[in-house]
Design a protein around this motif. Structure first.
Motif, PDB file in Angstrom:
ATOM      1  N   ASP A 254      10.054  -9.220  -3.870  1.00  0.00           N
ATOM      2  CA  ASP A 254       9.179  -8.467  -4.769  1.00  0.00           C
ATOM      3  C   ASP A 254       9.181  -6.982  -4.428  1.00  0.00           C
ATOM      4  OD1 ASP A 254       8.552 -10.801  -6.054  1.00  0.00           O
ATOM      5  OD2 ASP A 254       6.604 -11.066  -5.060  1.00  0.00           O
ATOM      6  N   HIS A 255       9.214  -6.671  -3.154  1.00  0.00           N
ATOM      7  CA  HIS A 255       9.266  -5.266  -2.736  1.00  0.00           C
ATOM      8  C   HIS A 255      10.570  -4.614  -3.208  1.00  0.00           C
ATOM      9  CE1 HIS A 255       6.791  -7.054   0.748  1.00  0.00           C
ATOM     10  NE2 HIS A 255       5.935  -6.518  -0.117  1.00  0.00           N
ATOM     11  N   LEU A 256      11.659  -5.342  -3.024  1.00  0.00           N
ATOM     12  CA  LEU A 256      12.956  -4.803  -3.431  1.00  0.00           C
ATOM     13  C   LEU A 256      13.021  -4.613  -4.941  1.00  0.00           C
ATOM     14  CD1 LEU A 256      15.211  -6.959  -1.095  1.00  0.00           C
ATOM     15  CD2 LEU A 256      14.672  -4.532  -0.821  1.00  0.00           C
ATOM     16  N   ASP A 257      12.434  -5.547  -5.673  1.00  0.00           N
ATOM     17  CA  ASP A 257      12.397  -5.407  -7.126  1.00  0.00           C
ATOM     18  C   ASP A 257      11.643  -4.143  -7.527  1.00  0.00           C
ATOM     19  OD1 ASP A 257      13.816  -7.744  -7.511  1.00  0.00           O
ATOM     20  OD2 ASP A 257      12.046  -8.976  -7.924  1.00  0.00           O
ATOM     21  N   ARG A 258      10.543  -3.904  -6.856  1.00  0.00           N
ATOM     22  CA  ARG A 258       9.737  -2.731  -7.214  1.00  0.00           C
ATOM     23  C   ARG A 258      10.434  -1.438  -6.825  1.00  0.00           C
ATOM     24  NH1 ARG A 258       3.238  -1.781  -6.111  1.00  0.00           N
ATOM     25  NH2 ARG A 258       3.159   0.294  -7.073  1.00  0.00           N
ATOM     26  N   VAL A 259      11.061  -1.432  -5.672  1.00  0.00           N
ATOM     27  CA  VAL A 259      11.833  -0.254  -5.258  1.00  0.00           C
ATOM     28  C   VAL A 259      12.891   0.077  -6.305  1.00  0.00           C
ATOM     29  CG1 VAL A 259      13.598   0.509  -3.610  1.00  0.00           C
ATOM     30  CG2 VAL A 259      11.428  -0.388  -2.775  1.00  0.00           C
ATOM     31  N   GLU A 260      13.583  -0.955  -6.778  1.00  0.00           N
ATOM     32  CA  GLU A 260      14.610  -0.744  -7.797  1.00  0.00           C
ATOM     33  C   GLU A 260      13.998  -0.273  -9.111  1.00  0.00           C
ATOM     34  OE1 GLU A 260      18.425  -3.076  -9.776  1.00  0.00           O
ATOM     35  OE2 GLU A 260      16.838  -4.228  -8.779  1.00  0.00           O
ATOM     36  N   ARG A 261      12.936  -0.928  -9.517  1.00  0.00           N
ATOM     37  CA  ARG A 261      12.302  -0.612 -10.792  1.00  0.00           C
ATOM     38  C   ARG A 261      11.764   0.814 -10.821  1.00  0.00           C
ATOM     39  NH1 ARG A 261       9.347  -4.622 -10.635  1.00  0.00           N
ATOM     40  NH2 ARG A 261       7.351  -3.741  -9.966  1.00  0.00           N
ATOM     41  N   GLU A 262      11.197   1.252  -9.702  1.00  0.00           N
ATOM     42  CA  GLU A 262      10.589   2.577  -9.651  1.00  0.00           C
ATOM     43  C   GLU A 262      11.532   3.645  -9.098  1.00  0.00           C
ATOM     44  OE1 GLU A 262       6.750   2.373  -7.772  1.00  0.00           O
ATOM     45  OE2 GLU A 262       6.167   0.607  -8.939  1.00  0.00           O
ATOM     46  N   GLY A 263      12.744   3.242  -8.713  1.00  0.00           N
ATOM     47  CA  GLY A 263      13.741   4.203  -8.261  1.00  0.00           C
ATOM     48  C   GLY A 263      13.349   4.954  -7.006  1.00  0.00           C
ATOM     49  N   ILE A 264      12.776   4.235  -6.034  1.00  0.00           N
ATOM     50  CA  ILE A 264      12.311   4.886  -4.801  1.00  0.00           C
ATOM     51  C   ILE A 264      13.422   4.835  -3.752  1.00  0.00           C
ATOM     52  CG2 ILE A 264      10.589   4.882  -2.973  1.00  0.00           C
ATOM     53  CD1 ILE A 264       8.736   3.382  -4.906  1.00  0.00           C
ATOM     54  N   PRO A 265      13.905   5.983  -3.284  1.00  0.00           N
ATOM     55  CA  PRO A 265      14.936   5.983  -2.238  1.00  0.00           C
ATOM     56  C   PRO A 265      14.399   5.429  -0.917  1.00  0.00           C
ATOM     57  CG  PRO A 265      14.789   8.124  -3.338  1.00  0.00           C
ATOM     58  CD  PRO A 265      13.579   7.334  -3.740  1.00  0.00           C
ATOM     59  N   VAL A 266      15.301   4.926  -0.090  1.00  0.00           N
ATOM     60  CA  VAL A 266      14.937   4.372   1.209  1.00  0.00           C
ATOM     61  C   VAL A 266      15.844   4.965   2.280  1.00  0.00           C
ATOM     62  CG1 VAL A 266      14.779   2.274   2.608  1.00  0.00           C
ATOM     63  CG2 VAL A 266      14.119   2.209   0.191  1.00  0.00           C
ATOM     64  N   VAL A 267      15.245   5.355   3.394  1.00  0.00           N
ATOM     65  CA  VAL A 267      16.008   5.794   4.566  1.00  0.00           C
ATOM     66  C   VAL A 267      16.020   4.660   5.574  1.00  0.00           C
ATOM     67  CG1 VAL A 267      16.220   7.493   6.419  1.00  0.00           C
ATOM     68  CG2 VAL A 267      15.260   8.181   4.207  1.00  0.00           C
TER      69      VAL A 267
ATOM     70  N   ALA B 111      21.131  -0.969  -0.934  1.00  0.00           N
ATOM     71  CA  ALA B 111      22.143  -0.107  -1.546  1.00  0.00           C
ATOM     72  C   ALA B 111      22.518  -0.566  -2.950  1.00  0.00           C
ATOM     73  CB  ALA B 111      23.384  -0.054  -0.664  1.00  0.00           C
ATOM     74  N   SER B 112      22.321  -1.849  -3.238  1.00  0.00           N
ATOM     75  CA  SER B 112      22.618  -2.357  -4.570  1.00  0.00           C
ATOM     76  C   SER B 112      21.509  -2.038  -5.565  1.00  0.00           C
ATOM     77  CB  SER B 112      22.851  -3.870  -4.523  1.00  0.00           C
ATOM     78  OG  SER B 112      21.634  -4.571  -4.304  1.00  0.00           O
ATOM     79  N   ARG B 113      20.370  -1.545  -5.051  1.00  0.00           N
ATOM     80  CA  ARG B 113      19.212  -1.339  -5.904  1.00  0.00           C
ATOM     81  C   ARG B 113      18.753   0.114  -5.996  1.00  0.00           C
ATOM     82  NH1 ARG B 113      15.715  -5.928  -6.644  1.00  0.00           N
ATOM     83  NH2 ARG B 113      16.621  -7.866  -5.874  1.00  0.00           N
ATOM     84  N   THR B 114      18.992   0.912  -4.945  1.00  0.00           N
ATOM     85  CA  THR B 114      18.457   2.270  -4.932  1.00  0.00           C
ATOM     86  C   THR B 114      19.316   3.154  -4.043  1.00  0.00           C
ATOM     87  OG1 THR B 114      16.409   3.558  -4.649  1.00  0.00           O
ATOM     88  CG2 THR B 114      16.919   1.933  -2.946  1.00  0.00           C
ATOM     89  N   ARG B 115      18.976   4.431  -3.997  1.00  0.00           N
ATOM     90  CA  ARG B 115      19.680   5.360  -3.121  1.00  0.00           C
ATOM     91  C   ARG B 115      19.247   5.117  -1.679  1.00  0.00           C
ATOM     92  NH1 ARG B 115      17.438  10.962  -3.752  1.00  0.00           N
ATOM     93  NH2 ARG B 115      17.835  10.463  -5.935  1.00  0.00           N
ATOM     94  N   VAL B 116      20.208   5.002  -0.781  1.00  0.00           N
ATOM     95  CA  VAL B 116      19.929   4.749   0.626  1.00  0.00           C
ATOM     96  C   VAL B 116      20.531   5.874   1.460  1.00  0.00           C
ATOM     97  CG1 VAL B 116      20.306   3.191   2.580  1.00  0.00           C
ATOM     98  CG2 VAL B 116      19.880   2.253   0.295  1.00  0.00           C
TER      99      VAL B 116
ATOM    100  N   PRO C   4       0.814  -1.224   0.000  1.00  0.00           N
ATOM    101  CA  PRO C   4       0.000   0.000   0.000  1.00  0.00           C
ATOM    102  C   PRO C   4       0.849   1.277   0.000  1.00  0.00           C
ATOM    103  CG  PRO C   4      -0.852  -1.561   1.596  1.00  0.00           C
ATOM    104  CD  PRO C   4       0.458  -2.116   1.112  1.00  0.00           C
ATOM    105  N   ALA C   5       1.993   1.215   0.674  1.00  0.00           N
ATOM    106  CA  ALA C   5       2.886   2.383   0.661  1.00  0.00           C
ATOM    107  C   ALA C   5       3.458   2.610  -0.734  1.00  0.00           C
ATOM    108  CB  ALA C   5       4.013   2.192   1.675  1.00  0.00           C
ATOM    109  N   LEU C   6       3.859   1.526  -1.396  1.00  0.00           N
ATOM    110  CA  LEU C   6       4.402   1.643  -2.739  1.00  0.00           C
ATOM    111  C   LEU C   6       3.357   2.147  -3.729  1.00  0.00           C
ATOM    112  CD1 LEU C   6       6.486  -1.663  -2.824  1.00  0.00           C
ATOM    113  CD2 LEU C   6       7.410   0.658  -2.919  1.00  0.00           C
TER     114      LEU C   6
END
Length: 342
Positions: free
Chosen positions: A206-219, A239-244, A188-190
């Protein structure tokens, strides 16, 4: 203003002997030259996730679960916040901001409880201090209008599509907690297409794949996650998938020290020191929309100056690794904010 020493220059934090020339609040030049100084010069920290309102309740709630500690509306911290008057809250927050500043932080992003009133209290606490407060309001749309963005508690707590739309219309960032102690709030957050997520401790493939695909940064806030017993975020995978970026989370749980957060993250993972330092500087700056986090010409002059000849740092062979894994508040000589040289 000129600062000499070992300069961690550019996005790779390349150590050079030289000097940084600052003028009108910006870095005018980074020059490689002989420097008779033991100082270490690097970007100041940007703390990408805090709850500084908790400054009235440091070390409260021993033995409580995450929900009992912080879940709205009746978690311990929310009850304590409701009981505190504005003067008490502002004074406590201001002391926390002074501590953050002393430890090299010149900007932070706060998920601000209390609606518009909470945003106003944070700005009052930060007034005249050389640290920039980015208030991501919550609880009401007026907080978004008064603040710098919206910081949602989590998709399991409420439905935030209206707030997301309002943030997008206002051109302000929308962040949301997700996957801290559960998995059912991540999708729901995504779906809200947030500008960034916080925690993601329980993210699946699956969540990590989507974060990478959509380029969503994570804190990530690993010390807080450990303290509340929810687990630890998959920092290396993220860190291998998006900006952290790194945040220190609730002040009631941990002191807001980016030195401690970096050291913990570095020793928890196999990430090289420069990647961890980037999480504490450049990544947070990018989320906040600041032109800093890198020591190079044209950037804002937000700098941290350490004593490389302190009893703690004297003799280090790798200055980047030393900054990330060893340095602390006692090693700080100066924290430079753009207002000091503008």
């Amino acid at each position: 203003m000129i600062v000499e020493g070992t300069v961690l220059r550019g996005p790779e934090f390349t150590p050079i002997e030289g000097r940084v020339v600052c003028e009108d609040g910006r870095i005018d030049a980074v020059e490689e030259t002989e420097a008779e100084s033991d100082r270490i010069v690097l970007p100041a920290f940007v703390n990408a996730h805090t709850h500084v309102g908790d400054s009235i309740a440091k070390e409260a709630g021993r033995g409580l679960s995450l929900e009992e500690l912080v879940a709205p509306p009746d978690g311990l911290k929310h009850r304590l916040l409701r009981r505190a008057d504005r003067e008490e809250s502002v004074a406590a927050i201001r002391r926390t901001l002074r501590f953050m500043r002393s430890g090299g932080t010149t900007a932070f992003m706060d998920f601000r409880e209390g609606g518009e009133e909470g945003v106003s209290a944070l700005y009052e606490a930060a007034a005249d201090l050389p640290i920039d407060a980015f208030a991501l309001g919550r609880d009401e749309l007026a907080a978004l209008e008064a603040g710098d963005g919206y910081g949602a508690s989590g998709a399991a707590d409420a439905e935030f599509s209206r707030e997301r739309a309002a943030a997008r219309e206002a051109g302000k960032p929308f962040g949301i907690h997700a996957g801290e102690n559960r998995t059912d709030d991540i999708e729901p957050a995504l779906e809200l297409q947030p500008d960034f997520l916080v925690h993601m401790v329980n993210a699946g493939p699956d969540h990590l794949d989507r974060v990478e695909r959509e380029g969503i940064p994570v804190v990530v806030c690993p010390r807080a996650n450990l303290t509340t017993g929810v687990g630890l975020p998959p920092i290396e995978e993220l860190a291998s998938r998006t900006r952290v970026a790194l945040g220190t989370d609730n002040v009631m749980l941990n002191g807001p020290s980016m030195f401690r957060e970096m050291e913990f993250a570095a020793k928890l993972t196999d990430l090289p020191a420069d990647r961890v330092l980037a999480m504490a500087t450049r990544a947070g700056a990018e989320l906040a929309g600041l032109n800093c986090g890198v020591v190079e010409e044209g950037r804002e002059a937000r700098l941290l100056v350490l004593d490389g000849d302190s009893d703690n740092l004297a003799g280090v062979r790798d200055p980047i690794r030393a900054v990330v894994r060893r340095a602390g508040v006692a090693d700080v000589l100066d924290v430079i904010h753009p207002a000091q040289n503008s």
